[in-house]
Design a protein around this motif. Sequence first.
Motif, PDB file in Angstrom:
ATOM      1  N   LEU A 113       0.673  -0.977   0.043  1.00 23.63           N
ATOM      2  CA  LEU A 113      -0.081  -0.014   0.035  1.00 23.63           C
ATOM      3  C   LEU A 113       0.653   1.293   0.136  1.00 23.63           C
ATOM      4  CD1 LEU A 113      -2.842  -0.906   2.700  1.00 23.63           C
ATOM      5  CD2 LEU A 113      -2.831  -0.925   0.119  1.00 23.63           C
ATOM      6  N   LYS A 114       2.153   1.150  -0.097  1.00 20.95           N
ATOM      7  CA  LYS A 114       2.989   2.369  -0.053  1.00 20.95           C
ATOM      8  C   LYS A 114       2.794   3.359  -1.266  1.00 20.95           C
ATOM      9  CE  LYS A 114       6.638   0.141   2.784  1.00 20.95           C
ATOM     10  NZ  LYS A 114       7.955  -0.194   2.979  1.00 20.95           N
ATOM     11  N   GLN A 115       2.355   2.937  -2.537  1.00 22.21           N
ATOM     12  CA  GLN A 115       2.296   3.604  -3.638  1.00 22.21           C
ATOM     13  C   GLN A 115       0.913   4.328  -3.498  1.00 22.21           C
ATOM     14  OE1 GLN A 115       4.564   4.005  -5.964  1.00 22.21           O
ATOM     15  NE2 GLN A 115       5.779   2.654  -5.048  1.00 22.21           N
ATOM     16  N   ARG A 116       0.988   5.889  -3.117  1.00 20.22           N
ATOM     17  CA  ARG A 116      -0.041   6.701  -3.240  1.00 20.22           C
ATOM     18  C   ARG A 116      -0.931   6.832  -4.374  1.00 20.22           C
ATOM     19  NH1 ARG A 116       1.235  11.218   1.536  1.00 20.22           N
ATOM     20  NH2 ARG A 116       2.002   9.600   3.088  1.00 20.22           N
ATOM     21  N   ASP A 117      -0.247   6.724  -5.563  1.00 18.53           N
ATOM     22  CA  ASP A 117      -0.838   6.875  -6.888  1.00 18.53           C
ATOM     23  C   ASP A 117      -1.713   5.591  -7.516  1.00 18.53           C
ATOM     24  OD1 ASP A 117       1.466   5.592  -7.260  1.00 18.53           O
ATOM     25  OD2 ASP A 117       2.026   6.742  -9.147  1.00 18.53           O
ATOM     26  N   VAL A 118      -1.548   4.542  -6.778  1.00 21.81           N
ATOM     27  CA  VAL A 118      -2.303   3.525  -7.163  1.00 21.81           C
ATOM     28  C   VAL A 118      -3.714   3.459  -6.530  1.00 21.81           C
ATOM     29  CG1 VAL A 118      -2.290   0.950  -7.075  1.00 21.81           C
ATOM     30  CG2 VAL A 118      -0.056   2.312  -7.591  1.00 21.81           C
ATOM     31  N   THR A 119      -4.615   2.665  -7.205  1.00 23.42           N
ATOM     32  CA  THR A 119      -5.895   2.711  -6.513  1.00 23.42           C
ATOM     33  C   THR A 119      -6.025   1.315  -6.161  1.00 23.42           C
ATOM     34  OG1 THR A 119      -7.084   4.448  -7.578  1.00 23.42           O
ATOM     35  CG2 THR A 119      -8.462   2.465  -6.746  1.00 23.42           C
ATOM     36  N   TYR A 120      -6.083   0.795  -4.784  1.00 22.92           N
ATOM     37  CA  TYR A 120      -6.289  -0.419  -4.438  1.00 22.92           C
ATOM     38  C   TYR A 120      -7.657  -0.913  -4.120  1.00 22.92           C
ATOM     39  CZ  TYR A 120      -1.346   0.346  -3.412  1.00 22.92           C
ATOM     40  OH  TYR A 120       0.193   0.708  -3.711  1.00 22.92           O
ATOM     41  N   THR A 121      -7.884  -2.140  -4.560  1.00 22.42           N
ATOM     42  CA  THR A 121      -9.256  -2.653  -4.295  1.00 22.42           C
ATOM     43  C   THR A 121      -9.359  -4.042  -3.492  1.00 22.42           C
ATOM     44  OG1 THR A 121      -9.433  -3.951  -6.202  1.00 22.42           O
ATOM     45  CG2 THR A 121     -10.289  -1.540  -6.427  1.00 22.42           C
ATOM     46  N   PRO A 140     -15.622   1.747   1.505  1.00 21.21           N
ATOM     47  CA  PRO A 140     -16.441   0.955   0.473  1.00 21.21           C
ATOM     48  C   PRO A 140     -16.643   1.779  -0.647  1.00 21.21           C
ATOM     49  CG  PRO A 140     -17.799   1.834   2.197  1.00 21.21           C
ATOM     50  CD  PRO A 140     -16.190   1.950   2.686  1.00 21.21           C
ATOM     51  N   PHE A 141     -16.530   1.125  -1.920  1.00 22.66           N
ATOM     52  CA  PHE A 141     -16.997   1.832  -3.128  1.00 22.66           C
ATOM     53  C   PHE A 141     -18.175   1.113  -3.897  1.00 22.66           C
ATOM     54  CE2 PHE A 141     -14.322  -1.513  -4.950  1.00 22.66           C
ATOM     55  CZ  PHE A 141     -14.938  -2.068  -6.208  1.00 22.66           C
ATOM     56  N   SER A 142     -18.642  -0.020  -3.025  1.00 20.84           N
ATOM     57  CA  SER A 142     -20.083  -0.846  -3.304  1.00 20.84           C
ATOM     58  C   SER A 142     -20.627  -1.204  -1.958  1.00 20.84           C
ATOM     59  CB  SER A 142     -19.934  -1.788  -4.463  1.00 20.84           C
ATOM     60  OG  SER A 142     -20.955  -2.606  -4.478  1.00 20.84           O
ATOM     61  N   THR A 143     -21.948  -0.856  -1.737  1.00 22.14           N
ATOM     62  CA  THR A 143     -22.216  -1.560  -0.353  1.00 22.14           C
ATOM     63  C   THR A 143     -23.544  -2.231  -0.629  1.00 22.14           C
ATOM     64  OG1 THR A 143     -23.837   0.508  -0.497  1.00 22.14           O
ATOM     65  CG2 THR A 143     -21.869   0.950   0.763  1.00 22.14           C
ATOM     66  N   GLY A 144     -23.541  -2.973  -1.860  1.00 24.11           N
ATOM     67  CA  GLY A 144     -24.725  -3.873  -1.971  1.00 24.11           C
ATOM     68  C   GLY A 144     -24.516  -4.484  -3.272  1.00 24.11           C
ATOM     69  N   GLN A 145     -25.625  -5.225  -3.723  1.00 20.58           N
ATOM     70  CA  GLN A 145     -25.968  -5.368  -4.989  1.00 20.58           C
ATOM     71  C   GLN A 145     -27.206  -5.671  -5.532  1.00 20.58           C
ATOM     72  OE1 GLN A 145     -24.155  -9.785  -4.918  1.00 20.58           O
ATOM     73  NE2 GLN A 145     -22.033  -8.954  -5.974  1.00 20.58           N
ATOM     74  N   PHE A 146     -27.582  -5.346  -6.984  1.00 20.85           N
ATOM     75  CA  PHE A 146     -28.662  -5.347  -7.376  1.00 20.85           C
ATOM     76  C   PHE A 146     -29.001  -6.437  -8.425  1.00 20.85           C
ATOM     77  CE2 PHE A 146     -32.150  -3.572 -10.213  1.00 20.85           C
ATOM     78  CZ  PHE A 146     -32.868  -2.971  -9.296  1.00 20.85           C
ATOM     79  N   ALA A 147     -29.803  -7.368  -8.153  1.00 20.41           N
ATOM     80  CA  ALA A 147     -30.388  -8.552  -8.816  1.00 20.41           C
ATOM     81  C   ALA A 147     -31.412  -8.036  -9.838  1.00 20.41           C
ATOM     82  CB  ALA A 147     -30.481  -9.648  -8.239  1.00 20.41           C
ATOM     83  N   PHE A 148     -31.520  -8.104 -11.074  1.00 16.20           N
ATOM     84  CA  PHE A 148     -32.525  -7.656 -11.921  1.00 16.20           C
ATOM     85  C   PHE A 148     -32.625  -8.746 -13.347  1.00 16.20           C
ATOM     86  CE2 PHE A 148     -28.586  -5.995 -13.568  1.00 16.20           C
ATOM     87  CZ  PHE A 148     -28.540  -5.874 -14.971  1.00 16.20           C
ATOM     88  N   LEU A 149     -33.923  -8.388 -13.684  1.00 16.79           N
ATOM     89  CA  LEU A 149     -34.164  -9.005 -14.936  1.00 16.79           C
ATOM     90  C   LEU A 149     -34.463  -8.149 -16.050  1.00 16.79           C
ATOM     91  CD1 LEU A 149     -37.380 -11.195 -12.935  1.00 16.79           C
ATOM     92  CD2 LEU A 149     -35.160 -11.896 -13.760  1.00 16.79           C
ATOM     93  N   PRO A 150     -33.423  -8.123 -16.896  1.00 19.78           N
ATOM     94  CA  PRO A 150     -33.175  -7.288 -17.948  1.00 19.78           C
ATOM     95  C   PRO A 150     -34.337  -7.452 -19.162  1.00 19.78           C
ATOM     96  CG  PRO A 150     -31.502  -8.827 -17.991  1.00 19.78           C
ATOM     97  CD  PRO A 150     -32.159  -9.046 -16.964  1.00 19.78           C
ATOM     98  N   LYS A 271     -17.469  -4.148  -1.458  1.00 17.29           N
ATOM     99  CA  LYS A 271     -16.231  -4.216  -2.052  1.00 17.29           C
ATOM    100  C   LYS A 271     -15.601  -2.735  -1.677  1.00 17.29           C
ATOM    101  CE  LYS A 271     -17.688  -6.978  -5.915  1.00 17.29           C
ATOM    102  NZ  LYS A 271     -18.795  -7.379  -5.423  1.00 17.29           N
ATOM    103  N   TYR A 272     -14.385  -2.705  -1.613  1.00 18.14           N
ATOM    104  CA  TYR A 272     -13.428  -1.714  -0.642  1.00 18.14           C
ATOM    105  C   TYR A 272     -12.499  -1.130  -1.750  1.00 18.14           C
ATOM    106  CZ  TYR A 272     -15.787  -2.708   3.568  1.00 18.14           C
ATOM    107  OH  TYR A 272     -16.946  -3.060   4.589  1.00 18.14           O
ATOM    108  N   PHE A 273     -12.029   0.182  -1.547  1.00 15.37           N
ATOM    109  CA  PHE A 273     -10.982   0.693  -2.288  1.00 15.37           C
ATOM    110  C   PHE A 273     -10.122   1.561  -1.333  1.00 15.37           C
ATOM    111  CE2 PHE A 273     -13.477   4.481  -2.218  1.00 15.37           C
ATOM    112  CZ  PHE A 273     -12.398   5.641  -2.792  1.00 15.37           C
TER     113      PHE A 273
END
Length: 294
Positions: A113-121, A140-150, A271-273
């Motif tokens: 994690l030392k590289q500050r110009d990198v986005t870690y996930t 968190p960059f995502s706090t849930g999931q959406f299930a759908f019927l396209p 999911k986290y970043f």
Amino acid sequence: MAVLGALPPDVLCRPIREADWEGVVDCLCRGFPERDRSYWTQALTRLSQRPAVADFPQYGLALEKAGRIVGVVLTLYTRYRGQEGDEIRCNLSSWSVDAESRPYGAKLVTTILKQRDVTYTNISPAPATLKANWALGFRPFSTGQFAFLPALNSVPRSYRVLEVRPDLAEMAMLPDSERYILSEHSALGCLSLICICDGVAFPFVLMPRRILRGLVPCYQVIYCRSLEDLSRCAGAMGRFLLRSGILLCVVDAKEPIAGLFGRYRHNSGLKYFKGPRPPSLGDLTFTELVVFGP
């Protein structure tokens, strides 16, 4: 208590080398007994085939004690080229440390994690590691999931959906970066599609999965430019997916998605970043989910 400073003389934190594969797989099998050796061997093989990104580790880091691998974290580095310049992301995966060496396990991650110009996930955090994620600066960059019927969405007459192949002329309607995403993920077993409406091309990558204890087949959205594009093209894609008999799709979200028929599940698939720029919702490109498999 995790040790963040100097390691004992007999403990070494270093990049994984090809010669370490057997010891790395042994360690991962101890940490993740639900996975067999073939899963981890394929993961390392696919990492070896990924293009190198600057001087970052090809595979990740290992903790070595007295010549034995006792800890591992795998890394998937990817360079993204965009209008605002290059962006580097690193998906941290498969953090496993033997019980007797866990006081030194945090050293694996803090070193990366030392590289500050990198986005870690971190897209698959174990519940026991959530507090450590926050302590290390992940959010968190995502706090849930959406299930759908396209297929329940309407389809304007002008929409067309095409499956990506090397000789598809419509690929020229996309920028180089998205052509690369679609072709690479198709080679990894995903379904790469282009939805065309009024002369505009919208790219999508879907990954076949099974949910609810493996009983229900679905597609996970791996790439879309935006959730608005997903909603706009859902009906046309839904009709296309009916050919394979699959009705359900899943995408990361923070709330129900306007224009889609489905259900939002909060705290599902967190999911986290950490870093300068969070991934957009619906972008899991070149992460462990695709490269290693679900």
